[in-house]
Motif scaffolding. Structure first.
Motif, PDB file in Angstrom:
ATOM      1  N   ARG A  70      58.446  48.179   4.653  1.00  0.00           N
ATOM      2  CA  ARG A  70      59.332  48.130   5.828  1.00  0.00           C
ATOM      3  C   ARG A  70      59.244  46.809   6.584  1.00  0.00           C
ATOM      4  O   ARG A  70      59.119  46.775   7.800  1.00  0.00           O
ATOM      5  CB  ARG A  70      59.013  49.294   6.776  1.00  0.00           C
ATOM      6  N   PHE A  71      59.330  45.721   5.848  1.00  0.00           N
ATOM      7  CA  PHE A  71      59.303  44.391   6.451  1.00  0.00           C
ATOM      8  C   PHE A  71      60.726  43.917   6.737  1.00  0.00           C
ATOM      9  O   PHE A  71      61.669  44.249   6.011  1.00  0.00           O
ATOM     10  CB  PHE A  71      58.626  43.376   5.537  1.00  0.00           C
ATOM     11  N   GLY A  72      60.859  43.117   7.789  1.00  0.00           N
ATOM     12  CA  GLY A  72      62.096  42.397   8.034  1.00  0.00           C
ATOM     13  C   GLY A  72      62.090  41.093   7.255  1.00  0.00           C
ATOM     14  O   GLY A  72      61.185  40.830   6.454  1.00  0.00           O
ATOM     15  N   PRO A  73      63.084  40.220   7.496  1.00  0.00           N
ATOM     16  CA  PRO A  73      63.168  38.956   6.736  1.00  0.00           C
ATOM     17  C   PRO A  73      61.932  38.071   6.886  1.00  0.00           C
ATOM     18  O   PRO A  73      61.404  37.575   5.892  1.00  0.00           O
ATOM     19  CB  PRO A  73      64.417  38.282   7.318  1.00  0.00           C
ATOM     20  N   ASN A  74      61.462  37.853   8.120  1.00  0.00           N
ATOM     21  CA  ASN A  74      60.306  36.977   8.322  1.00  0.00           C
ATOM     22  C   ASN A  74      59.022  37.585   7.778  1.00  0.00           C
ATOM     23  O   ASN A  74      58.237  36.922   7.093  1.00  0.00           O
ATOM     24  CB  ASN A  74      60.131  36.655   9.809  1.00  0.00           C
ATOM     25  N   GLY A  75      58.803  38.872   8.088  1.00  0.00           N
ATOM     26  CA  GLY A  75      57.616  39.544   7.568  1.00  0.00           C
ATOM     27  C   GLY A  75      57.630  39.613   6.061  1.00  0.00           C
ATOM     28  O   GLY A  75      56.584  39.471   5.405  1.00  0.00           O
ATOM     29  N   GLY A  76      58.827  39.833   5.485  1.00  0.00           N
ATOM     30  CA  GLY A  76      58.944  39.869   4.030  1.00  0.00           C
ATOM     31  C   GLY A  76      58.600  38.538   3.392  1.00  0.00           C
ATOM     32  O   GLY A  76      57.936  38.477   2.356  1.00  0.00           O
ATOM     33  N   LEU A  77      59.053  37.449   4.029  1.00  0.00           N
ATOM     34  CA  LEU A  77      58.763  36.126   3.468  1.00  0.00           C
ATOM     35  C   LEU A  77      57.264  35.808   3.536  1.00  0.00           C
ATOM     36  O   LEU A  77      56.694  35.278   2.581  1.00  0.00           O
ATOM     37  CB  LEU A  77      59.561  35.056   4.203  1.00  0.00           C
ATOM     38  N   VAL A  78      56.634  36.149   4.662  1.00  0.00           N
ATOM     39  CA  VAL A  78      55.195  35.919   4.795  1.00  0.00           C
ATOM     40  C   VAL A  78      54.434  36.733   3.746  1.00  0.00           C
ATOM     41  O   VAL A  78      53.485  36.251   3.117  1.00  0.00           O
ATOM     42  CB  VAL A  78      54.710  36.265   6.215  1.00  0.00           C
ATOM     43  N   PHE A  79      54.872  37.983   3.534  1.00  0.00           N
ATOM     44  CA  PHE A  79      54.241  38.822   2.509  1.00  0.00           C
ATOM     45  C   PHE A  79      54.379  38.166   1.127  1.00  0.00           C
ATOM     46  O   PHE A  79      53.418  38.136   0.344  1.00  0.00           O
ATOM     47  CB  PHE A  79      54.877  40.212   2.492  1.00  0.00           C
ATOM     48  N   CYS A  80      55.568  37.646   0.830  1.00  0.00           N
ATOM     49  CA  CYS A  80      55.797  36.985  -0.462  1.00  0.00           C
ATOM     50  C   CYS A  80      54.861  35.801  -0.654  1.00  0.00           C
ATOM     51  O   CYS A  80      54.286  35.599  -1.736  1.00  0.00           O
ATOM     52  CB  CYS A  80      57.246  36.513  -0.563  1.00  0.00           C
ATOM     53  N   MET A  81      54.685  34.996   0.399  1.00  0.00           N
ATOM     54  CA  MET A  81      53.845  33.809   0.292  1.00  0.00           C
ATOM     55  C   MET A  81      52.370  34.187   0.150  1.00  0.00           C
ATOM     56  O   MET A  81      51.612  33.522  -0.564  1.00  0.00           O
ATOM     57  CB  MET A  81      54.058  32.904   1.502  1.00  0.00           C
ATOM     58  N   GLU A  82      51.957  35.262   0.823  1.00  0.00           N
ATOM     59  CA  GLU A  82      50.571  35.713   0.677  1.00  0.00           C
ATOM     60  C   GLU A  82      50.337  36.272  -0.725  1.00  0.00           C
ATOM     61  O   GLU A  82      49.267  36.080  -1.313  1.00  0.00           O
ATOM     62  CB  GLU A  82      50.245  36.757   1.749  1.00  0.00           C
ATOM     63  N   TYR A  83      51.344  36.947  -1.257  1.00  0.00           N
ATOM     64  CA  TYR A  83      51.260  37.447  -2.638  1.00  0.00           C
ATOM     65  C   TYR A  83      51.173  36.268  -3.607  1.00  0.00           C
ATOM     66  O   TYR A  83      50.393  36.292  -4.570  1.00  0.00           O
ATOM     67  CB  TYR A  83      52.475  38.310  -2.951  1.00  0.00           C
ATOM     68  N   PHE A  84      51.965  35.247  -3.344  1.00  0.00           N
ATOM     69  CA  PHE A  84      51.936  34.026  -4.159  1.00  0.00           C
ATOM     70  C   PHE A  84      50.557  33.372  -4.130  1.00  0.00           C
ATOM     71  O   PHE A  84      50.030  32.937  -5.155  1.00  0.00           O
ATOM     72  CB  PHE A  84      53.002  33.054  -3.637  1.00  0.00           C
ATOM     73  N   ALA A  85      49.928  33.344  -2.929  1.00  0.00           N
ATOM     74  CA  ALA A  85      48.603  32.729  -2.801  1.00  0.00           C
ATOM     75  C   ALA A  85      47.545  33.483  -3.598  1.00  0.00           C
ATOM     76  O   ALA A  85      46.537  32.897  -4.002  1.00  0.00           O
ATOM     77  CB  ALA A  85      48.202  32.662  -1.325  1.00  0.00           C
ATOM     78  N   ASN A  86      47.779  34.754  -3.820  1.00  0.00           N
ATOM     79  CA  ASN A  86      46.841  35.555  -4.622  1.00  0.00           C
ATOM     80  C   ASN A  86      47.161  35.501  -6.113  1.00  0.00           C
ATOM     81  O   ASN A  86      46.455  36.138  -6.913  1.00  0.00           O
ATOM     82  CB  ASN A  86      46.860  37.018  -4.154  1.00  0.00           C
ATOM     83  N   ASN A  87      48.203  34.769  -6.457  1.00  0.00           N
ATOM     84  CA  ASN A  87      48.616  34.678  -7.868  1.00  0.00           C
ATOM     85  C   ASN A  87      48.904  33.226  -8.264  1.00  0.00           C
ATOM     86  O   ASN A  87      49.928  32.933  -8.889  1.00  0.00           O
ATOM     87  CB  ASN A  87      49.857  35.551  -8.119  1.00  0.00           C
ATOM     88  N   PHE A  88      48.003  32.330  -7.886  1.00  0.00           N
ATOM     89  CA  PHE A  88      48.185  30.919  -8.235  1.00  0.00           C
ATOM     90  C   PHE A  88      48.130  30.687  -9.741  1.00  0.00           C
ATOM     91  O   PHE A  88      48.564  29.641 -10.224  1.00  0.00           O
ATOM     92  CB  PHE A  88      47.116  30.060  -7.552  1.00  0.00           C
ATOM     93  N   ASP A  89      47.575  31.654 -10.490  1.00  0.00           N
ATOM     94  CA  ASP A  89      47.546  31.497 -11.942  1.00  0.00           C
ATOM     95  C   ASP A  89      48.959  31.449 -12.518  1.00  0.00           C
ATOM     96  O   ASP A  89      49.204  30.780 -13.524  1.00  0.00           O
ATOM     97  CB  ASP A  89      46.733  32.619 -12.589  1.00  0.00           C
ATOM     98  N   TRP A  90      49.917  32.152 -11.846  1.00  0.00           N
ATOM     99  CA  TRP A  90      51.319  32.062 -12.278  1.00  0.00           C
ATOM    100  C   TRP A  90      51.829  30.626 -12.148  1.00  0.00           C
ATOM    101  O   TRP A  90      52.499  30.105 -13.049  1.00  0.00           O
ATOM    102  CB  TRP A  90      52.181  32.996 -11.427  1.00  0.00           C
ATOM    103  N   LEU A  91      51.506  29.978 -11.028  1.00  0.00           N
ATOM    104  CA  LEU A  91      51.941  28.604 -10.813  1.00  0.00           C
ATOM    105  C   LEU A  91      51.279  27.663 -11.810  1.00  0.00           C
ATOM    106  O   LEU A  91      51.934  26.764 -12.358  1.00  0.00           O
ATOM    107  CB  LEU A  91      51.619  28.167  -9.380  1.00  0.00           C
ATOM    108  N   GLU A  92      49.994  27.852 -12.051  1.00  0.00           N
ATOM    109  CA  GLU A  92      49.275  26.997 -13.000  1.00  0.00           C
ATOM    110  C   GLU A  92      49.899  27.081 -14.385  1.00  0.00           C
ATOM    111  O   GLU A  92      50.089  26.067 -15.061  1.00  0.00           O
ATOM    112  CB  GLU A  92      47.805  27.398 -13.049  1.00  0.00           C
ATOM    113  N   GLU A  93      50.253  28.292 -14.792  1.00  0.00           N
ATOM    114  CA  GLU A  93      50.876  28.474 -16.108  1.00  0.00           C
ATOM    115  C   GLU A  93      52.260  27.834 -16.151  1.00  0.00           C
ATOM    116  O   GLU A  93      52.651  27.233 -17.152  1.00  0.00           O
ATOM    117  CB  GLU A  93      50.974  29.968 -16.424  1.00  0.00           C
ATOM    118  N   SER A  94      52.992  27.938 -15.045  1.00  0.00           N
ATOM    119  CA  SER A  94      54.347  27.365 -14.995  1.00  0.00           C
ATOM    120  C   SER A  94      54.326  25.842 -15.006  1.00  0.00           C
ATOM    121  O   SER A  94      55.201  25.195 -15.596  1.00  0.00           O
ATOM    122  CB  SER A  94      55.077  27.851 -13.736  1.00  0.00           C
TER     123      SER A  94
END
Length: 283
Positions: A70-94
């Motif tokens: 139940r996030f709005g636009p800003n909360g959703g974006l922050v959640f996405c970025m925090e999820y991204f920070a926990n999955n840097f292995d995806w970025l390393e592979e890319s």
């Protein structure tokens, strides 16, 4: 060899995607290989190819539609970025492991990511571990900065990112091509500003917050770190000047191999050195 990265930051609508597109075209014209990584999970489209897209990992729309979050636009974006920070292995592979990479990271526009949230700082530290030399590129819309009170808020946002991320940073005023000749002349005083002279500007009318405004100007002046470069996406010289500043800050090109000039195998026959030096002394 090191790899190179620009973190392209700035408020929403400041021209980050246009900046990336312009740099891609300019780099192609000067035979430089530059790639773009999209880190904005709310982005819609680009007019250039990206080597990696965070939307392949997570999207804001999916987060907002999740009834358990139940996030709005800003909360959703922050959640996405925090999820991204926990999955840097995806970025390393890319990104892969190609030496001498030069990558532009097109970042989201939410200012809290560069002020008090740790996500972008974690990204910087991770890139540095992967042997990237990282430069922050903070964009502000020149049309927004034509009044002193708006300019002060823009400077504070840029300074906050500089202090938070602790990396070299080049601050840029974008959309200079959209300003009138009169506005371009007026905005010159904001490129290398005298903060105390801003206090005399008639656009700052509030007497209630005069002490606070003076204290903020004093803080900015004490740091003496914020300068702006004008960026006109239609002017090759403007683009080149910005790129040179960024390259200098991350020492791009200093590790390239130096090519020795070819040696002449044989000297020309019957060369009279005495006559040459005599001619030079006579002239």
């Amino acid at each position: 060899m090191p790899r190179y990265a620009q973190l392209v930051m700035g408020p929403a609508g400041s021209g980050k995607s246009t900046y990336c597109s312009t740099m891609i075209k300019h780099s192609e014209a000067i035979n430089r290989s530059v790639q773009v990584v999209n880190l904005d999970p709310a982005a819609e489209h680009f007019d250039y190819p990206v080597m990696a897209d965070i939307r392949e990992l997570i999207q804001v729309d999916d987060v907002m539609e999740d009834e358990s979050l139940r996030f709005g636009p800003n909360g959703g974006l922050v959640f996405c970025m925090e999820y991204f920070a926990n999955n840097f292995d995806w970025l390393e592979e890319s990104l892969g492991h190609v030496e001498d990479d030069y990558i532009l990271f097109d970042c989201p526009g939410q200012i809290e990511l560069y002020t008090h949230l740790p996500v972008m700082k974690q990204l910087v530290e991770q890139l540095q571990q992967w042997e990237f030399r990282v430069c922050g590129v903070f964009l502000v819309d020149s049309q927004f900065m034509v009044e002193s009170f708006k300019f002060i808020s823009g400077v504070m946002a840029a300074l906050s990112a500089m202090v938070s991320l602790e990396i070299p940073q080049v601050n840029i005023m974008t959309k200079m091509d959209l300003l009138s000749p009169k506005a371009k002349k007026e905005i010159e005083k904001y490129l290398d500003p005298d903060m105390y002279s801003m206090m005399e500007d008639n656009s700052i009318r509030s007497t209630k917050f005069k002490k606070l405004t003076k204290a903020i100007c004093g803080l900015i002046d004490d740091y003496s770190m914020v300068r702006f470069l004008p960026f006109d996406c239609t002017d090759e010289e403007s683009i080149n000047i910005v790129l040179q500043h960024i390259d200098f800050s991350i020492q791009y090109g200093e590790d390239l191999e130096f090519k020795e000039p070819k040696e002449i195998d044989e000297e020309p026959a019957n060369l009279n050195y005495d006559a040459i030096f005599q001619d030079k002394s006579d002239s």
